[in-house]
Motif scaffolding. Structure first.
Motif, PDB file in Angstrom:
ATOM      1  N   GLY A  57      -4.062 -12.062  -2.265  1.00 23.20           N
ATOM      2  CA  GLY A  57      -2.773 -11.796  -1.626  1.00 23.20           C
ATOM      3  C   GLY A  57      -2.106 -13.065  -1.132  1.00 23.20           C
ATOM      4  O   GLY A  57      -0.906 -13.263  -1.319  1.00 23.20           O
ATOM      5  N   SER A  58      -2.870 -13.941  -0.515  1.00 24.71           N
ATOM      6  CA  SER A  58      -2.269 -15.183  -0.002  1.00 24.71           C
ATOM      7  C   SER A  58      -1.808 -16.089  -1.143  1.00 24.71           C
ATOM      8  O   SER A  58      -0.789 -16.758  -1.028  1.00 24.71           O
ATOM      9  CB  SER A  58      -3.238 -15.915   0.932  1.00 24.71           C
ATOM     10  OG  SER A  58      -4.366 -16.397   0.246  1.00 24.71           O
ATOM     11  N   LEU A  60      -0.656 -15.038  -4.053  1.00 24.85           N
ATOM     12  CA  LEU A  60       0.602 -14.449  -4.540  1.00 24.85           C
ATOM     13  C   LEU A  60       1.765 -14.827  -3.629  1.00 24.85           C
ATOM     14  O   LEU A  60       2.835 -15.211  -4.097  1.00 24.85           O
ATOM     15  CB  LEU A  60       0.470 -12.926  -4.637  1.00 24.85           C
ATOM     16  CG  LEU A  60      -0.436 -12.405  -5.738  1.00 24.85           C
ATOM     17  CD1 LEU A  60      -0.676 -10.907  -5.555  1.00 24.85           C
ATOM     18  CD2 LEU A  60       0.138 -12.706  -7.113  1.00 24.85           C
ATOM     19  N   LEU A  61       1.538 -14.727  -2.313  1.00 23.01           N
ATOM     20  CA  LEU A  61       2.603 -15.069  -1.380  1.00 23.01           C
ATOM     21  C   LEU A  61       2.898 -16.568  -1.422  1.00 23.01           C
ATOM     22  O   LEU A  61       4.045 -16.981  -1.253  1.00 23.01           O
ATOM     23  CB  LEU A  61       2.222 -14.615   0.028  1.00 23.01           C
ATOM     24  CG  LEU A  61       3.359 -14.264   0.963  1.00 23.01           C
ATOM     25  CD1 LEU A  61       4.316 -13.235   0.361  1.00 23.01           C
ATOM     26  CD2 LEU A  61       2.816 -13.769   2.294  1.00 23.01           C
ATOM     27  N   ALA A  91       2.028 -18.807   4.178  1.00 29.14           N
ATOM     28  CA  ALA A  91       1.937 -18.701   2.714  1.00 29.14           C
ATOM     29  C   ALA A  91       2.045 -20.070   2.056  1.00 29.14           C
ATOM     30  O   ALA A  91       1.397 -20.324   1.038  1.00 29.14           O
ATOM     31  CB  ALA A  91       3.029 -17.774   2.184  1.00 29.14           C
ATOM     32  N   ASN A 105      -1.709  -6.172   3.345  1.00 31.25           N
ATOM     33  CA  ASN A 105      -0.514  -5.786   2.587  1.00 31.25           C
ATOM     34  C   ASN A 105      -0.897  -5.178   1.235  1.00 31.25           C
ATOM     35  O   ASN A 105      -1.777  -5.705   0.555  1.00 31.25           O
ATOM     36  CB  ASN A 105       0.382  -7.000   2.336  1.00 31.25           C
ATOM     37  CG  ASN A 105       0.814  -7.664   3.616  1.00 31.25           C
ATOM     38  OD1 ASN A 105       1.405  -7.044   4.481  1.00 31.25           O
ATOM     39  ND2 ASN A 105       0.497  -8.943   3.759  1.00 31.25           N
ATOM     40  N   TYR A 110       3.507  -7.826  -2.204  1.00 28.26           N
ATOM     41  CA  TYR A 110       3.496  -9.142  -2.841  1.00 28.26           C
ATOM     42  C   TYR A 110       4.395  -9.171  -4.074  1.00 28.26           C
ATOM     43  O   TYR A 110       5.132 -10.138  -4.291  1.00 28.26           O
ATOM     44  CB  TYR A 110       2.066  -9.541  -3.212  1.00 28.26           C
ATOM     45  CG  TYR A 110       1.170  -9.636  -2.012  1.00 28.26           C
ATOM     46  CD1 TYR A 110       1.303 -10.666  -1.088  1.00 28.26           C
ATOM     47  CD2 TYR A 110       0.190  -8.675  -1.783  1.00 28.26           C
ATOM     48  CE1 TYR A 110       0.488 -10.753   0.030  1.00 28.26           C
ATOM     49  CE2 TYR A 110      -0.634  -8.751  -0.665  1.00 28.26           C
ATOM     50  CZ  TYR A 110      -0.482  -9.784   0.233  1.00 28.26           C
ATOM     51  OH  TYR A 110      -1.280  -9.862   1.341  1.00 28.26           O
ATOM     52  N   THR A 113       8.032  -9.252  -3.057  1.00 24.67           N
ATOM     53  CA  THR A 113       8.393 -10.584  -2.557  1.00 24.67           C
ATOM     54  C   THR A 113       8.586 -11.558  -3.713  1.00 24.67           C
ATOM     55  O   THR A 113       9.575 -12.294  -3.755  1.00 24.67           O
ATOM     56  CB  THR A 113       7.317 -11.105  -1.584  1.00 24.67           C
ATOM     57  OG1 THR A 113       7.166 -10.164  -0.513  1.00 24.67           O
ATOM     58  CG2 THR A 113       7.691 -12.459  -1.013  1.00 24.67           C
TER      59      THR A 113
END
Length: 175
Positions: A57-58, A60-61, A91, A105, A110, A113
């Motif tokens: 997730g991080s 992707l962000l 991020a 999330n 993601y 965003t």
């Protein structure tokens, strides 16, 4: 993004020639990123391999944050303001801050965003011409040009997509 011409570097309707080719490369990079994360759960997106790793997730962000940062710097001709730094800082930086702040999330968060950030990039690029790609600028104190900057946006994505694929295999082994 239709798959018909996804595996060709070519002009993209609505863009000047070289910009269209750049966009076609960006489209392919994004297609492969989306395939790499398809179907992941919140638990999988938040999985930490070890205390020094980043989550899927991080990462992707982070891809969205890098692109957003260049949008501000190049299209808006300024540095991110305090509010933008608060919103995107974890991020962009990743590491401890990312591990603390980026979690819980769903995949859709993601992807949305990434989509919103890319939508602005494409809208801005449609209004520019190929000559703009070769305009010189400094990046990280070194001579560069707009072409390299936007190449770096998807090159960074490809790099992190490799990490995501590696992490996904670890997630599937450990969860």
């Amino acid at each position: 993004m239709g798959n018909q011409n996804l595996f060709k570097i070519m002009n993209v309707p609505g863009f000047d020639q070289q910009i269209g080719k750049l966009v076609s490369m960006m489209n392919y990079a994004r297609f492969t990123t989306l395939n790499a994360v398809k179907g992941l759960t919140i638990e999988q997106l938040d999985y930490l391999q070890d205390e020094n790793s980043n989550t899927i997730g991080s990462l992707l962000l982070h891809m969205a944050a890098v692109e957003f940062g260049f949008q501000v710097e190049i299209f808006d001709k300024r540095k991110p303001n305090d509010e933008e730094n608060r919103e995107w800082g974890a991020a962009y930086e990743l590491g401890d801050r990312g591990r603390k702040e980026i979690k819980g999330n769903p995949l859709e968060y993601y992807l949305e965003t990434l989509y919103k950030v890319r939508e602005r990039t494409l809208r801005e690029l449609k209004d520019l011409n190929d000559k703009w790609l070769y305009e010189e600028r400094h990046w990280d104190g070194l001579p560069s040009n707009n072409y390299f900057i936007w190449f770096h946006v998807f090159e960074d994505e490809v790099n992190h997509r490799g990490q995501i694929r590696w992490l996904r295999r670890r997630v599937e082994e450990n969860l």
